[in-house]
Design a protein around this motif. Sequence first.
Motif, short mmCIF file in Angstrom:
data_model
loop_
_atom_site.label_atom_id
_atom_site.label_comp_id
_atom_site.label_asym_id
_atom_site.label_seq_id
_atom_site.Cartn_x
_atom_site.Cartn_y
_atom_site.Cartn_z
N ASN A 97 0.82 -1.20 0.00
CA ASN A 97 0.00 0.00 0.00
C ASN A 97 0.85 1.25 0.00
OD1 ASN A 97 -2.52 -1.02 -0.18
ND2 ASN A 97 -3.08 -0.78 1.99
N GLN A 100 2.21 2.81 -3.53
CA GLN A 100 1.38 3.32 -4.63
C GLN A 100 1.95 4.65 -5.13
OE1 GLN A 100 -0.99 1.67 -6.07
NE2 GLN A 100 -0.66 -0.03 -4.66
N THR A 522 -8.61 9.20 -4.15
CA THR A 522 -8.75 7.82 -3.68
C THR A 522 -7.41 7.09 -3.76
OG1 THR A 522 -11.03 7.84 -4.52
CG2 THR A 522 -10.11 5.71 -3.92
N GLN A 523 -6.64 7.40 -4.79
CA GLN A 523 -5.30 6.81 -4.89
C GLN A 523 -4.46 7.22 -3.69
OE1 GLN A 523 -3.93 8.34 -8.62
NE2 GLN A 523 -4.66 6.58 -9.79
N TYR A 526 -5.66 5.37 -0.65
CA TYR A 526 -5.26 3.97 -0.68
C TYR A 526 -3.76 3.84 -0.42
CZ TYR A 526 -5.04 -0.89 -2.22
OH TYR A 526 -4.85 -2.24 -2.27
N THR A 531 -8.11 3.71 2.91
CA THR A 531 -9.30 3.33 2.16
C THR A 531 -9.15 1.89 1.68
OG1 THR A 531 -10.86 4.02 0.44
CG2 THR A 531 -8.54 4.02 -0.14
N THR A 532 -10.20 1.36 1.10
CA THR A 532 -10.21 -0.05 0.73
C THR A 532 -10.18 -0.20 -0.80
OG1 THR A 532 -12.63 -0.11 0.72
CG2 THR A 532 -11.50 -0.62 2.81
N LEU A 533 -9.92 -1.43 -1.20
CA LEU A 533 -9.89 -1.73 -2.63
C LEU A 533 -11.25 -1.50 -3.29
CD1 LEU A 533 -8.51 -2.86 -5.17
CD2 LEU A 533 -9.09 -5.16 -4.35
N LEU A 536 -11.61 2.09 -4.23
CA LEU A 536 -10.75 2.46 -5.34
C LEU A 536 -11.33 1.95 -6.66
CD1 LEU A 536 -8.19 3.76 -6.40
CD2 LEU A 536 -6.96 1.64 -5.91
#
Length: 607
Positions: A97, A100, A522-523, A526, A531-533, A536
């Motif tokens: 995570n 990213q 959101t990226q 994440y 945040t969760t998959l 995304l």
Amino acid sequence: MRLVFGAGTFALASMVALAAVPIGSVSARATATASPSTATSAVPAIASPSSGLNNASAAPAAGPSAVPSAGSSGASQTAPTVIGIPNNGAAAGKALNAGQPTPYPLNTLAPLGSGTPLPFPAYGTPVPGVGIGVVRSDVPATINLQQAIAIGFARSPLLAIARGDVAVQAAAVRLERAGLLPSFSGSASLTYTHDQNGGGGSLVDTGTGTTGTTGTTTTTAIAGGGPYSSTNASFALSLAQLIYDGGKIAASVDAAKSTESATVDNYKRELQTVAYNVANSYYAYLGAQRLTQVDLEIVREDVVQENLVRAQVRAGTSAQADIATTQLPTAQARLAVVRAQGAQYSAEAAFVNAMGLEANSNVQPVDDAPVFTTAAVSGIPIPSYDTALQRALALRPDYDAQVQTVSASRYSLRAAQLGLFPTLSASASATNASTAQNLNAFRNDQSIGLSLSLPIYDQGITAANTASARAQLDISNSNLQNTALGVQLNVKQALTNLVAARAAVDETQQEYATAVVNVQSTQAQYRAGVTTLPLLLNAQVQLTQALVDQVSSVYTLRENEQAYLYAEGSNYDATQFTLPRVSKRATGTTTAHAPRTLLQRLQSAIH
């Protein structure tokens, strides 16, 4: 162990941002680096199916890409490749995570028509000879809208039929006008007569007389005479002229002229119809191509997303069920690509057919519609309904054709009503004929006179013709009213669709900009692990929808612009196109020009 993403690479976050990247301009590469004792793996580069740009190199992959490459058959599909990351437990999941990347700038799609085309269908077993058409030698491979319309004018059989109708009606005007012109004729005769009397007598000339315009010789047989022969000659001229018929023939001529004007208007409207059909199919084909590009990029996005989730599963940070969650959008995206391909090739066939070309021809239109931009999209001015309606009633040739038809019906009614009117005409003749056997004695005869014809009873023919003409006038007036209602409806619908299309472009630009910001935020969330998959993935779906909406809205705007111009009668100035020779009343000129060749029209359109 942590996953590092280099510049210009696809990743879970960056793949969404690349949904609008030129096809094949960026390769997907994710490099996992670790300590000297850890293994490395990479996501393979995805070859471009429609762009000639070079892909960046990638490390060897575990298997072939799930997106078809340029020139590939697409017949066999394998499971998507995955990133091989050693399962180092929770610590590796946190590093995943944290690795990213930050979002990359969003670019435009590649130019249409570049690169090697995909097989059709892109997924499954391709069918040869059904997809993209064949390039023609007599038409440029890439054309703009003006050139496409010029080709349509040169090849449309409907225009040839309309030109023939104009020529036929022009001849009808000349035929009706003939009744007002004098009739002048001449005749000549030479007669040789030989007669052998069976009784052996002879024939003698007993007198000469004339009947009408021909001289004759009368002979009498005498018993015991021998054979007899004679030669006679005559020459005559005659002249006839209508003096007055109450205006019946003049009304018929005016009716024919009005009908001719209506035929010319129909030809002009046919020109505008061909121009509209070509322009509408032009932008429909461009829009279909762009949607195929978008769907292909969505497949790439979903493939890389699926690979990264597989990497998370291998790292122990995601459940095995997450793989199925990411496989569904990939399968749906592939289905969308196949459907988009079918719509694209169908739109291509409609485009070349509108130009009068064989349906399997391959002609690429020049794209003049901007996509994936927040800048203002240019368009035609949008007037009020009243202004647009006034322009349509003044410019629409089909409306003027109905006005001319009403005028022709009025003239025809007047001509029918004059069926019992007296007719006054004049005539003159001159004759010169021989009265002797040796053609050495000619006598002339001249005559001049007036003739008055007064119909008294014609079995009701004039009354029936008048009733028919009056009914035809009522029909013409009703057709004119119906045409006016049709023009009003066309203008209203085209205008409202144009306003809605213009507003839709503005809204989809805002939707696109908002979706980009949402994906980027959101990226970042994440990346920070907050945040969760699924969230995304939802942001990616929203951006995908924004991409599709913007492509559709831009080309829908172009199509609605053409529809409005056609409804207004201003999509093509028909007065600049040549016509067969017709009367001055029909065209405003008596000059006739030879139709231009296809090459001349193309050169004119280019310059």
